[in-house]
Enzyme design. Structure first.
Site, PDB file in Angstrom:
ATOM      1  N   SER A 384      11.086 -16.231  10.143  1.00  0.00           N
ATOM      2  CA  SER A 384      11.871 -16.725   9.215  1.00  0.00           C
ATOM      3  C   SER A 384      10.924 -17.203   8.102  1.00  0.00           C
ATOM      4  CB  SER A 384      12.597 -17.928   9.985  1.00  0.00           C
ATOM      5  OG  SER A 384      13.282 -18.518   8.871  1.00  0.00           O
ATOM      6  N   ASP A 385      11.870 -16.850   6.843  1.00  0.00           N
ATOM      7  CA  ASP A 385      11.459 -17.587   5.378  1.00  0.00           C
ATOM      8  C   ASP A 385      11.627 -19.078   5.422  1.00  0.00           C
ATOM      9  OD1 ASP A 385      10.379 -17.724   3.023  1.00  0.00           O
ATOM     10  OD2 ASP A 385      12.487 -17.225   2.262  1.00  0.00           O
ATOM     11  N   LYS A 386      11.069 -19.781   4.511  1.00  0.00           N
ATOM     12  CA  LYS A 386      11.254 -21.144   4.325  1.00  0.00           C
ATOM     13  C   LYS A 386      12.164 -21.416   3.493  1.00  0.00           C
ATOM     14  CE  LYS A 386       8.277 -23.772   2.362  1.00  0.00           C
ATOM     15  NZ  LYS A 386       9.154 -24.339   1.123  1.00  0.00           N
ATOM     16  N   THR A 387      12.046 -21.354   2.204  1.00  0.00           N
ATOM     17  CA  THR A 387      12.896 -21.623   1.248  1.00  0.00           C
ATOM     18  C   THR A 387      14.189 -21.012   1.192  1.00  0.00           C
ATOM     19  OG1 THR A 387      10.763 -22.058  -0.286  1.00  0.00           O
ATOM     20  CG2 THR A 387      13.114 -21.883  -1.336  1.00  0.00           C
ATOM     21  N   THR A 389      16.291 -20.572   3.723  1.00  0.00           N
ATOM     22  CA  THR A 389      16.539 -20.276   5.075  1.00  0.00           C
ATOM     23  C   THR A 389      16.575 -21.378   5.944  1.00  0.00           C
ATOM     24  OG1 THR A 389      15.645 -18.142   4.734  1.00  0.00           O
ATOM     25  CG2 THR A 389      16.010 -18.419   6.944  1.00  0.00           C
TER      26      THR A 389
END
Length: 665
Positions: A384-387, A389
C-alpha cells in the site's frame, strides 16, 4: 518580401464558415484541430500566434471565457463538448451468451442433447427425457447465476466509472480561477497545468516554466517533449512530466488527437482465469476419457452382437429387434459419457463464487467478473501507498521551527502567537517564500470567499501563511517571478527566482528537509539576523526534523539565497549557499479504520507492507500507528535494498514491512 506575400496568400485561403462567424468566432473547429494536431507552426503564425487564436475564440489569455449562457451554448454548438463516444452498455443477454462459452457447459450441452434423443427413442416421452432435462436444468442454473452476478456488477462498475471520471482541473473563467470538471471544458478556456496532470484537451501553451510533456501514450516515444513558446502544442491524453503552465484549449472531445485514437480502438475480450483454464482442462480430459471408453464399450457390445449372429448364421438378416438392440448399445455408450462429465462441478464452483462475490459486495468490495473471486483467498501480501491511501491526504501545518523557535501551530490562535514571537524580518521572508515558491494559489471564488487551490502539501503551507497574517496577492505583486523549477520526486525540492522591487534577485527553495538543509550554510537566528550555520545549529535543526518526523509529521525545510543583480532566466537556480528560514511539520492523519483493517489482514495471514517516498522516520512512525511495522519488521530505503545480493534478498524480503522507493540522502 516573398515570405510576406506567401503568408498573405495562405491566410487568404482560409474562409471563416458562416455559422462560426454568426456565433461570434473567427475560426472553426477543424482549422483549430489541424493547427494543434499537425503542429503547424506556419498556420499558427498566420492566425496571429496564441494571442490571435485567443482573439478569434473570443477569449482572454488573462481572464478566460465569459460564462454567460448564450456564449457557452454557442461554443458547445460550434466546437462540441469535451466528452468521448462511449460503447453502449452490454445487455443481460450478452452476459448469458458469455456464460455459455464455458467449455464444460458446452460438453454438457452436447451430452444433454444426445441423452434426450436416445432416451426418448428408447423409453419414450417423458420417461426417456429425465436425464437429459436434468443436465439442461443444471446448465441453465449455472448460466443464470453467472450472468445475473456479472450483469449486476457491470451496473455497479458503470456507476463507479462515472464517479471515477469526475476529474477536475483549474481554469480561469470570468477572471476567476476555479475548479471545473474536465467534461465542462470548452475551446477558449485557460487551463492551469501542473506536474503529474493529464492534459485534458488539445491546446496551446500560453505561459509557464520548464514544461516537459510525456507523449508516450500517443506516440510511443519515451523521451519527454519540451513545450514552450517555440513549440506550444499540447495534446490531449499526454502527461505533464515536469514544470507548470497555462494552456489555451483549442479542441475538445472526439476532435482531439486522443479522441480520434479512442475511436479506432475496440474493446478486447477478457482472458480466461486460472480456475477457468483448469476446469476446462479437467472437463476436456474427462470428456476424452469418457468418450474413449464409450466407444470401446459400444464397439465391444456391437462385436458381441455380430459374433452371436455369425454363430446363428443370421448375419445377413437384420431385424427391427437387432436395430433396437444396437440403439440400446448406443444408449449405454452415451450414458458412460454423460456420467463421466460431472455436471455438478460448474454448478458448485459458480454458486461458491457467487456467494463469495455477495460477501465482498457487503464489504464494499466490487468484483467486475464472477470468476475473479477465485483469487480472493490467494492473496498473501498487500503493498500500500501511504499518502492518500493509509492517510487522509488532508494536510495541515501543526508544528514549525523558525529562528530557533519551535512551537505547536495547529490552530489559528497558536499560529498567530507563533507569528508574533518570531522577528519581523524572519516572518517577512517566510511569507515571501510561502506565497511565491508554491504550485498552489489563493483565490477569491465567485461567492467572494477565499479558496486555496493546489496539492494538499501546498494547500497546508498557504493556509499556514494566511494564518500568520500574510497577504498572498500583496506578496505576489511586490516581486516578479523570473524562473520556476517545480517539485518532482527525483529532486525532492522546488525552487523559484524572484526579482525584488528594489532591484536584485532572490532564490527560494523548499522540499525534503534533509536535502534542503544540506544546501544551507546560514540560518536566521532568534534576533532575525542571518548567521553562519554552525555545528550546534545543524544539530538543533536535525533534532527538530527527527522529532517532527517521529510524531508522524511530514517535514519541509524552507530556505532562500540572495543572488545579486546578475541573473538570467536561462541560468539554473543555484543549488547551495542558502539561508535556512525554518522547518515546518505537516500532519496527514491516518484514515479511520486503517489500523483495524491491517489487524484483520494480519489475522487472515496477509502481510501488509507500506511502499512510500517519504522520510524514513515519518514512514516508520505512520507504519507503527497503522499497525504495519512490528518489532520484528524491517524498514529499508531503496538504494540499500538494491545493493543486496540475491541470497540476502531471499532472507530480507519476508521481513520488510516499510520500503522507501526513493532516498533523501
Amino acid at each position: 518580401m516573398f515570405l510576406f506575400w506567401t503568408g498573405l496568400n495562405l491566410s487568404s485561403d482560409y474562409v471563416v464558415p458562416k455559422e462560426v462567424e454568426e456565433a461570434g468566432f473567427q475560426i472553426c473547429a477543424d482549422e483549430l484541430g489541424s493547427i494543434v494536431e499537425g503542429h503547424d507552426v506556419k498556420k499558427l503564425k498566420i492566425h496571429g500566434e496564441v494571442e490571435g487564436i485567443a482573439e478569434k475564440l473570443s477569449t482572454s489569455i488573462n481572464d478566460g471565457i465569459s460564462t454567460s449562457e448564450d456564449l457557452v451554448n454557442g461554443r458547445k454548438e460550434i466546437y462540441g463538448i469535451n466528452k468521448f463516444t462511449e460503447s453502449p452498455p452490454r445487455g443481460f443477454l450478452v452476459f448469458v451468451w458469455e456464460a455459455l462459452q464455458d467449455m464444460t457447459l458446452m460438453i454438457l450441452g452436447v451430452c444433454a442433447l444426445v441423452s434426450l434423443i436416445v432416451g426418448i427413442a428408447m423409453e419414450g416421452w417423458p420417461k426417456g427425457s429425465h436425464d437429459g432435462l436434468g443436465i439442461v436444468a443444471s446448465i441453465l442454473l449455472v448460466v443464470f447465476v453467472t450472468a445475473t452476478s456479472d450483469y449486476k456488477q457491470s451496473l455497479q462498475f458503470k456507476d463507479l466509472d462515472r464517479e471515477k471520471k469526475k476529474i477536475t482541473v483549474q481554469v480561469t473563467r470570468n477572471a476567476v480561477r476555479q475548479k471545473i470538471s474536465i467534461y465542462d471544458l470548452l475551446p477558449g478556456d485557460i487551463v492551469h497545468l501542473f506536474i503529474g496532470d493529464q492534459v485534458p484537451a488539445d491546446g496551446l501553451f500560453v505561459s509557464g516554466f520548464s514544461v516537459l510533456i510525456n507523449e508516450s501514450s500517443l506516440t510511443g516515444e519515451s523521451e519527454p517533449v519540451n513545450v514552450n513558446a517555440a513549440n506550444p502544442f499540447l495534446l490531449s491524453g499526454t502527461k505533464v512530466q515536469d514544470g507548470s503552465c497555462k494552456m489555451l484549449v483549442t479542441t475538445v472531445g472526439m476532435r482531439t488527437q486522443w479522441g480520434k485514437l479512442m475511436a479506432t480502438l475496440s474493446e478486447g475480450g477478457d482472458d480466461e482465469t486460472p480456475l477457468q483454464v483448469k476446469l476446462n482442462g479437467v472437463a476436456t480430459i474427462i470428456g476424452k476419457i469418457g468418450l474413449f471408453f464409450a466407444v470401446v464399450t459400444f464397439a465391444v457390445l456391437v462385436q458381441g452382437l455380430c459374433n452371436r449372429k455369425l454363430r446363428e448364421g443370421t448375419h445377413w438378416i437384420w431385424s427391427g429387434d437387432d436395430a433396437r438392440e444396437m440403439l440400446e448399445f448406443f444408449a449405454v455408450a452415451v450414458t458412460i459419457v454423460v456420467v463421466a462429465v460431472p455436471e455438478g462441478l460448474p454448478l458448485a464452483v459458480t454458486l461458491s463464487l457467487a456467494f463469495a462475490m455477495k460477501k465482498m459486495m457487503n464489504d464494499k468490495a466490487l468484483v467486475r467478473n464472477l470468476a475473479a473471486c477465485e483469487t480472493m483467498g490467494s492473496s498473501t501480501t498487500i503493498c500500500s501507498d501511504k499518502t492518500g491511501t493509509l492517510t487522509t491526504n488532508h494536510m495541515t501545518v501543526v508544528k514549525a521551527c523558525v529562528s530557533g523557535e519551535a512551537r505547536e501551530v495547529g490552530s489559528s490562535e497558536s499560529t498567530t502567537s507563533f507569528g508574533s514571537a518570531i522577528p519581523d524580518s524572519a516572518k517577512s521572508v517566510l511569507l515571501e517564500s510561502i506565497f511565491n515558491n508554491t504550485g498552489g494559489e489563493v483565490v477569491v471564488n465567485e461567492e467572494r470567499k477565499v479558496q486555496i487551490l493546489g496539492t494538499p502539501t501546498e494547500t497546508a503551507l498557504l493556509e499556514f501563511g494566511l494564518l500568520l497574517g500574510g497577504d498572498s496577492r500583496q506578496k505576489r505583486e511586490k516581486s516578479k517571478i523570473v524562473k520556476v523549477e517545480p517539485f518532482n520526486s527525483t529532486k525532492k525540492r522546488m525552487g523559484v527566482v524572484i526579482e525584488l522591487p528594489n532591484g536584485g534577485f532572490r532564490a527560494h527553495c523548499k522540499g525534503a528537509s534533509e536535502i534542503v538543509l544540506a544546501t544551507c550554510d546560514k540560518v536566521i537566528d532568534s534576533n532575525g539576523v542571518v548567521v553562519p550555520l554552525d555545528e550546534a545549529s545543524i544539530n538543533h535543526l536535525n533534532d527538530t526534523i527527527e522529532r517532527f518526523a517521529s510524531e508522524s509529521l511530514r517535514t519541509l525545510c524552507l530556505a532562500y539565497l540572495e543572488i545579486g543583480n546578475e541573473y538570467s532566466d536561462e541560468s539554473p537556480i543555484p543549488s547551495k549557499g542558502y539561508t535556512c528560514i525554518g522547518i515546518v511539520g505537516i500532519k496527514d492523519p491516518v484514515r479511520p479504520g486503517v489500523k483495524e483493517s491491517v489487524a484483520i489482514c494480519r489475522s487472515a495471514g496477509i502481510v501488509v507492507r507500506m511502499v512510500t517516498g517519504d522520510n524514513l522516520t515519518t514512514a516508520k512512525a505512520i507504519a507503527r500507528e497503522c499497525g504495519i511495522l512490528t518489532d520484528d519488521g524491517i524498514a529499508i530505503e531503496g538504494p540499500a535494498f538494491r545493493e543486496k545480493s540475491e541470497e540476502e534478498l531471499q532472507e530480507l524480503i519476508p521481513k520488510i514491512q516499510v520500503h522507501l522507493i526513493f532516498s533523501f540522502h
